[in-house]
Design a protein around this motif. Structure first.
Motif, mmCIF file in Angstrom:
data_model
loop_
_atom_site.group_PDB
_atom_site.id
_atom_site.type_symbol
_atom_site.label_atom_id
_atom_site.label_comp_id
_atom_site.label_asym_id
_atom_site.label_seq_id
_atom_site.Cartn_x
_atom_site.Cartn_y
_atom_site.Cartn_z
ATOM 1 N N ASN A 102 0.818 -1.215 0.000
ATOM 2 C CA ASN A 102 0.000 0.000 0.000
ATOM 3 C C ASN A 102 0.853 1.265 0.000
ATOM 4 O OD1 ASN A 102 -2.478 -1.440 0.083
ATOM 5 N ND2 ASN A 102 -2.089 -1.845 2.246
ATOM 6 N N THR A 104 2.156 4.769 -0.590
ATOM 7 C CA THR A 104 1.505 6.063 -0.835
ATOM 8 C C THR A 104 2.395 6.922 -1.726
ATOM 9 O OG1 THR A 104 2.547 7.149 1.056
ATOM 10 C CG2 THR A 104 0.455 5.976 1.467
ATOM 11 N N ASP A 105 1.821 7.979 -2.257
ATOM 12 C CA ASP A 105 2.610 8.930 -3.054
ATOM 13 C C ASP A 105 3.753 9.495 -2.217
ATOM 14 O OD1 ASP A 105 1.067 8.669 -5.354
ATOM 15 O OD2 ASP A 105 -0.248 10.335 -4.826
ATOM 16 N N PHE A 108 6.484 6.894 -1.950
ATOM 17 C CA PHE A 108 7.164 6.758 -3.242
ATOM 18 C C PHE A 108 8.110 7.934 -3.466
ATOM 19 C CE2 PHE A 108 7.652 7.359 -7.783
ATOM 20 C CZ PHE A 108 7.946 6.077 -8.226
ATOM 21 N N TYR A 140 6.318 3.257 -11.723
ATOM 22 C CA TYR A 140 5.450 3.859 -10.716
ATOM 23 C C TYR A 140 4.074 3.195 -10.627
ATOM 24 C CZ TYR A 140 2.615 7.354 -8.324
ATOM 25 O OH TYR A 140 1.753 7.990 -7.473
ATOM 26 N N ARG A 144 2.659 1.364 -7.214
ATOM 27 C CA ARG A 144 1.457 1.922 -6.565
ATOM 28 C C ARG A 144 0.245 1.024 -6.775
ATOM 29 N NH1 ARG A 144 -0.036 6.744 -4.810
ATOM 30 N NH2 ARG A 144 -1.635 5.333 -4.148
#
Length: 146
Positions: A102, A104-105, A108, A140, A144
């Protein structure tokens, strides 16, 4: 008077063509690999990245329980391959290895920020840093799980 203006335009065009030609020559896949310091340089970048991850409270929990040696080896191979080096990444697919994380932005972006810091610590030129990041961007959506 017109001739000097034409001469300036011609010289400018030739200079720009020369710059473009130089950019194409330095943008060969193996040149990024060389700019990163080949496999040993990439391994140093990954090692420094691991230390940064441990110190970064935004992401260090995501990496708890990870086999550090295996992670180091896999990431080194992956960056080596992505940079045009002779390595072959044989680790799990990105979607599979990140399925339950999980990410998250923010996480990342924190990892990308730490990768850039690790490259800076290893004196990697900014252009090479940008080229490597550009090659990582397509991963990416898999990380994600989009």
């Amino acid at each position: 008077m017109r001739y000097p203006a034409i001469a300036v335009a011609l010289v400018t065009m030739l200079a720009l063509a020369g710059c473009q030609s130089m950019a194409e020559k330095t943008d060969r896949p193996e040149s990024l690999y060389l700019q990163l310091g080949e496999r040993s340089g990439i391994a140093s970048i990954v090692e420094d990245l691991l230390y940064l991850i441990v110190e970064d409270e935004r992401i260090n929990e995501q990496f708890s329980g990870v086999d550090v040696r295996q992670f180091h080896s896999n990431l080194t191979d992956q960056l080596c391959e992505l940079s045009g080096g002779p390595c072959t990444y044989s680790g799990r697919e990105m979607r599979e290895s990140h399925a339950d994380m999980n990410v998250t932005d923010t996480q990342f972006n924190a990892l990308a920020e730490n990768l850039i810091l690790a490259m800076e610590q290893n004196n990697i030129p900014t252009g090479a840093q940008n080229r490597l990041i550009k090659r990582l961007v397509p991963l990416y959506p898999q990380i994600r799980n989009l």
